[in-house]
Write a protein that holds these residues in place. Sequence first.
Motif, PDB file in Angstrom:
ATOM      1  N   ALA A  43      44.999  33.154  45.028  1.00 43.94           N
ATOM      2  CA  ALA A  43      43.409  33.376  45.275  1.00 43.94           C
ATOM      3  C   ALA A  43      42.401  32.193  44.805  1.00 43.94           C
ATOM      4  CB  ALA A  43      43.024  34.488  44.455  1.00 43.94           C
ATOM      5  N   LEU A  44      41.577  31.624  45.336  1.00 45.13           N
ATOM      6  CA  LEU A  44      40.645  30.468  44.934  1.00 45.13           C
ATOM      7  C   LEU A  44      39.518  31.174  44.287  1.00 45.13           C
ATOM      8  CD1 LEU A  44      40.829  28.411  48.356  1.00 45.13           C
ATOM      9  CD2 LEU A  44      42.110  28.027  46.100  1.00 45.13           C
ATOM     10  N   PRO A  45      39.334  30.376  43.258  1.00 45.68           N
ATOM     11  CA  PRO A  45      37.781  30.922  42.477  1.00 45.68           C
ATOM     12  C   PRO A  45      36.664  31.089  43.634  1.00 45.68           C
ATOM     13  CG  PRO A  45      39.030  28.921  41.137  1.00 45.68           C
ATOM     14  CD  PRO A  45      39.644  29.129  42.646  1.00 45.68           C
ATOM     15  N   GLY A  46      36.061  32.309  43.625  1.00 44.52           N
ATOM     16  CA  GLY A  46      35.077  32.690  44.366  1.00 44.52           C
ATOM     17  C   GLY A  46      35.537  33.299  45.671  1.00 44.52           C
ATOM     18  N   ALA A  48      46.062  44.309  35.226  1.00 42.11           N
ATOM     19  CA  ALA A  48      46.412  44.855  36.661  1.00 42.11           C
ATOM     20  C   ALA A  48      47.736  44.428  36.905  1.00 42.11           C
ATOM     21  CB  ALA A  48      45.270  44.681  37.621  1.00 42.11           C
ATOM     22  N   ARG A  49      48.288  45.069  38.052  1.00 40.16           N
ATOM     23  CA  ARG A  49      49.850  44.239  38.584  1.00 40.16           C
ATOM     24  C   ARG A  49      49.093  44.224  39.984  1.00 40.16           C
ATOM     25  NH1 ARG A  49      54.004  44.225  34.855  1.00 40.16           N
ATOM     26  NH2 ARG A  49      53.241  45.024  33.266  1.00 40.16           N
ATOM     27  N   VAL A  50      49.049  42.752  40.455  1.00 38.83           N
ATOM     28  CA  VAL A  50      48.620  42.646  41.865  1.00 38.83           C
ATOM     29  C   VAL A  50      49.626  41.828  42.762  1.00 38.83           C
ATOM     30  CG1 VAL A  50      46.267  42.483  40.830  1.00 38.83           C
ATOM     31  CG2 VAL A  50      47.792  40.405  41.299  1.00 38.83           C
ATOM     32  N   GLU A  51      49.398  42.239  44.003  1.00 36.79           N
ATOM     33  CA  GLU A  51      50.535  41.591  45.011  1.00 36.79           C
ATOM     34  C   GLU A  51      50.333  40.093  44.748  1.00 36.79           C
ATOM     35  OE1 GLU A  51      48.595  42.740  48.766  1.00 36.79           O
ATOM     36  OE2 GLU A  51      49.120  40.725  49.318  1.00 36.79           O
ATOM     37  N   ALA A  52      51.997  39.683  45.102  1.00 42.99           N
ATOM     38  CA  ALA A  52      52.155  38.065  44.826  1.00 42.99           C
ATOM     39  C   ALA A  52      51.154  37.167  45.429  1.00 42.99           C
ATOM     40  CB  ALA A  52      53.724  37.970  45.091  1.00 42.99           C
ATOM     41  N   SER A  53      50.674  37.442  46.756  1.00 38.19           N
ATOM     42  CA  SER A  53      49.828  36.783  47.495  1.00 38.19           C
ATOM     43  C   SER A  53      48.734  36.174  46.707  1.00 38.19           C
ATOM     44  CB  SER A  53      49.542  36.984  48.741  1.00 38.19           C
ATOM     45  OG  SER A  53      48.705  38.065  48.732  1.00 38.19           O
ATOM     46  N   LEU A  54      48.225  37.094  45.816  1.00 40.09           N
ATOM     47  CA  LEU A  54      46.967  36.722  45.056  1.00 40.09           C
ATOM     48  C   LEU A  54      47.052  35.722  44.278  1.00 40.09           C
ATOM     49  CD1 LEU A  54      45.790  40.511  44.664  1.00 40.09           C
ATOM     50  CD2 LEU A  54      44.447  38.726  46.036  1.00 40.09           C
ATOM     51  N   ALA A  55      48.251  35.356  43.952  1.00 35.80           N
ATOM     52  CA  ALA A  55      48.260  33.961  43.056  1.00 35.80           C
ATOM     53  C   ALA A  55      47.719  33.084  43.462  1.00 35.80           C
ATOM     54  CB  ALA A  55      49.697  33.714  42.498  1.00 35.80           C
ATOM     55  N   PRO A  99      44.480  27.519  38.134  1.00 40.30           N
ATOM     56  CA  PRO A  99      45.173  27.456  39.495  1.00 40.30           C
ATOM     57  C   PRO A  99      46.467  28.551  39.001  1.00 40.30           C
ATOM     58  CG  PRO A  99      44.588  25.244  38.548  1.00 40.30           C
ATOM     59  CD  PRO A  99      44.209  26.353  37.504  1.00 40.30           C
ATOM     60  N   GLY A 100      46.902  29.334  40.049  1.00 38.18           N
ATOM     61  CA  GLY A 100      47.931  30.400  40.016  1.00 38.18           C
ATOM     62  C   GLY A 100      47.935  31.374  39.058  1.00 38.18           C
ATOM     63  N   LYS A 101      46.568  31.372  38.217  1.00 30.83           N
ATOM     64  CA  LYS A 101      46.361  32.603  37.396  1.00 30.83           C
ATOM     65  C   LYS A 101      44.897  33.135  37.425  1.00 30.83           C
ATOM     66  CE  LYS A 101      49.468  31.409  33.280  1.00 30.83           C
ATOM     67  NZ  LYS A 101      50.223  30.597  34.023  1.00 30.83           N
ATOM     68  N   PRO A 102      44.745  33.806  38.521  1.00 31.16           N
ATOM     69  CA  PRO A 102      43.452  34.198  38.903  1.00 31.16           C
ATOM     70  C   PRO A 102      43.274  35.269  37.908  1.00 31.16           C
ATOM     71  CG  PRO A 102      44.901  35.014  40.295  1.00 31.16           C
ATOM     72  CD  PRO A 102      45.799  34.112  39.561  1.00 31.16           C
ATOM     73  N   VAL A 103      41.766  35.536  37.722  1.00 29.06           N
ATOM     74  CA  VAL A 103      41.199  36.434  36.719  1.00 29.06           C
ATOM     75  C   VAL A 103      39.994  37.205  37.860  1.00 29.06           C
ATOM     76  CG1 VAL A 103      39.445  37.125  34.855  1.00 29.06           C
ATOM     77  CG2 VAL A 103      41.270  35.498  34.589  1.00 29.06           C
ATOM     78  N   PHE A 104      40.131  38.471  37.990  1.00 30.14           N
ATOM     79  CA  PHE A 104      39.285  39.133  38.978  1.00 30.14           C
ATOM     80  C   PHE A 104      38.253  39.742  38.411  1.00 30.14           C
ATOM     81  CE2 PHE A 104      43.331  38.642  40.977  1.00 30.14           C
ATOM     82  CZ  PHE A 104      42.952  37.816  42.177  1.00 30.14           C
ATOM     83  N   ASN A 105      37.180  39.829  39.333  1.00 32.56           N
ATOM     84  CA  ASN A 105      35.722  40.573  38.688  1.00 32.56           C
ATOM     85  C   ASN A 105      35.828  41.690  39.814  1.00 32.56           C
ATOM     86  OD1 ASN A 105      35.237  38.825  36.819  1.00 32.56           O
ATOM     87  ND2 ASN A 105      33.984  37.588  37.760  1.00 32.56           N
ATOM     88  N   ARG A 106      35.281  42.887  39.216  1.00 29.18           N
ATOM     89  CA  ARG A 106      35.130  43.853  40.206  1.00 29.18           C
ATOM     90  C   ARG A 106      33.528  43.597  40.789  1.00 29.18           C
ATOM     91  NH1 ARG A 106      35.952  50.098  38.747  1.00 29.18           N
ATOM     92  NH2 ARG A 106      33.956  49.561  37.541  1.00 29.18           N
ATOM     93  N   THR A 107      33.357  43.455  42.056  1.00 26.34           N
ATOM     94  CA  THR A 107      31.995  43.162  42.634  1.00 26.34           C
ATOM     95  C   THR A 107      31.274  44.642  42.782  1.00 26.34           C
ATOM     96  OG1 THR A 107      32.942  41.329  43.732  1.00 26.34           O
ATOM     97  CG2 THR A 107      30.780  42.281  44.592  1.00 26.34           C
ATOM     98  N   VAL A 108      32.051  45.475  43.184  1.00 23.66           N
ATOM     99  CA  VAL A 108      31.539  46.800  43.589  1.00 23.66           C
ATOM    100  C   VAL A 108      32.489  47.812  43.953  1.00 23.66           C
ATOM    101  CG1 VAL A 108      30.679  46.425  46.024  1.00 23.66           C
ATOM    102  CG2 VAL A 108      29.404  47.971  44.777  1.00 23.66           C
ATOM    103  N   THR A 109      32.416  49.067  43.711  1.00 20.77           N
ATOM    104  CA  THR A 109      33.516  50.068  44.058  1.00 20.77           C
ATOM    105  C   THR A 109      33.349  50.180  45.311  1.00 20.77           C
ATOM    106  OG1 THR A 109      31.750  51.661  43.278  1.00 20.77           O
ATOM    107  CG2 THR A 109      33.739  51.205  41.830  1.00 20.77           C
ATOM    108  N   LEU A 110      34.297  51.206  46.058  1.00 22.96           N
ATOM    109  CA  LEU A 110      34.141  51.314  47.763  1.00 22.96           C
ATOM    110  C   LEU A 110      33.133  52.310  47.605  1.00 22.96           C
ATOM    111  CD1 LEU A 110      37.738  51.619  48.781  1.00 22.96           C
ATOM    112  CD2 LEU A 110      36.260  50.019  49.171  1.00 22.96           C
ATOM    113  N   ARG A 111      32.776  53.200  46.804  1.00 24.80           N
ATOM    114  CA  ARG A 111      31.894  54.181  46.920  1.00 24.80           C
ATOM    115  C   ARG A 111      30.893  54.152  45.836  1.00 24.80           C
ATOM    116  NH1 ARG A 111      35.559  55.760  50.104  1.00 24.80           N
ATOM    117  NH2 ARG A 111      36.948  56.214  48.531  1.00 24.80           N
TER     118      ARG A 111
END
Length: 586
Positions: free
Chosen positions: A543-546, A534-541, A566-578
């Motif tokens: 993001a702390l684990p958890g 994904a391309r994510v906004e800069a502030s997410l760099a 550090p500086g290289k987060p990997v994201f998990n989708r927890t749940v969709t909006l709907r």
Amino acid sequence: MSTKHKQPASASNFIKNVIDADLASGTYASRRWSGNPGPAIVQETAPEDPAKIRTRFPPEPNGYLHIGHAKSIFLNFGLARDYAGICNLRFDDTNPVKEETEYVDTILDSVKWLGFDWQDHLYYASDYFDELYRYAELFIEHGLAYVDSLTPEQIREHRGTLTQPGRNSPYRDRTPKENLTLFREMRDGQHPDGSHALRLKIDMASPNINMRDPVIYRIRHAHHHRSGDKWSVYPMYDYTHCISDALENITHSVCTLEFEDHRPLYDWILEKLTKFGIFERPLPHQYEFSRLNLSYVVLSKRKLIQLVEEHHVDGWDDPRMPTLVGARRRGYTPEGFKLFTDRIGVSKADSWIDCSVLEDCMRDVLNDSSPRRTAVLDPLKLIIGNYPSNQEEMTEAPNHPQKPEWGKRKLPFSGELWIERNDFVEDPPKGYFRLFPGNTVRLRYGYVIKCTGSDKDADGNVVAVHCEYLPDSKSGTPGADNYKLKGNIHWVCAANAFEAPVHLYDRLFRVEQPGSTGDFLDDLNADSKKTINARVEASLAQALPGECFQFERHGYFVADQVESAPGKPVFNRTVTLRDTWAKRKR
Ligand code: ATP
Ligand code: MG
């Protein structure tokens, strides 16, 4: 953390009604909390208020805790909290073969994660091996237990069925002296596994199979994770559990319904030991509630172990697993589990809970607690033809639409952005309000743009979208109000956004009751994990684990605790909006 879901007393239920009645009638008022002839370890537990109730959560350390256990933890620890009582955490570690210290550690960790503290009330059934053994000799001396030398298969055969009474073992009438000698030899390791067993002498014709001379000790030449090689005989669950409860002064012993038929045995053993002068009244009492069954989820330890060992998932903490370690990595929260257990309640009625109920609870909690961020999961370049080249400016976006106190963050905006691929089509279907040639939409928190066309590669795939922006339409400026548009899409600035791997997790099984028509493995959902860049906004760099976020228009995501650097987060989708499954079902 959200305050909205902070641990209020849980809703009423039939067990609370029992406790209310017990407290009102003073059932425990006469209880002498100290001075029990039990092991020293539990004599310290004389609470100031003798009417306190005491519960326990008794996991067997032979697997990881799962969502079903969460129900039991919230119930037992919740009762103790609501009544200012005590909840013991007790490892039911009587089976030396299957238990491991790894499981003990993860169980402690998960209980803590759910927000509970056993303080110094951490016990192990194996701590009572001496007492359990001593009481077994008492049963023998009173003629209420005998050593049976039938093979385990023969014992099973003699037990009878639901419609047929059992038959007495030819060894049933051994004398107490003979039994004692044999039992001591068993203890001393003089007999091989399976050659003898100690059984209570109750009634082989009882309509309740559990009362047909249950085996209470068997020979196991095995190493135990705590008692080492001290024992060659190990006590069985039914015998151990009630005695452990009594030794720990448990008042309300809450378990799942399949133990209902074991309750007469629970009471029988404690009644006899009370007669022998070991325990005092009031004795602990067992109450049963229905276990949690969750659709699309398996909660059987055996099946969970199989999923891990056969590598159908990436370990116990795979975010698709219903284990608490998996749920935590997935981004599920303790507050969400609390809300869930409150919503489903406690009853004696067997039922299946749709897993959308759990997902909704997580959504409700995360909606409240997660800052908003933007992420483009399937990026397509958007080029704003009339935006000055090399210019960059800031736009502002709220961190939470309902929480102005959380402030705003700055999002860089320029002539090249990333947008979602499916926010553009060449030939719009009816009712499509997003980008297509000639249409006007708002870039959320930015400007209004008008689509002017697109570029395609040799295969006809769209590789870039072109547009022009309306300089007086910037969000937050007076001009913005002049534009009322149905389409509102999100974006990130191409020069500032960064690429982050995102795991799009979905349900691990594709049917409501996995395994109901065959092998549960055949019901695995082949699309339960998809990884994208994904391309994510800069502030997410940062993001702390958890840390959890709502990626606007997509759902809730958490920075993975294992894969992020550090500086290289990997994201998990927890749940969709709907809920996207409700539709599929219809
Ligand atoms: P096993 O069948 O291997 O014993 P278990 O699921 O009963 O597995 P335990 O470690 O014995 O695992 O469980 C600890 C406690 O959690 C028990 O009191 C049990 O009743 C409760 N528990 C387990 N599964 C559920 C469930 N699905 N719903 C509610 N409570 C549960
Ligand atoms: Mg169990």
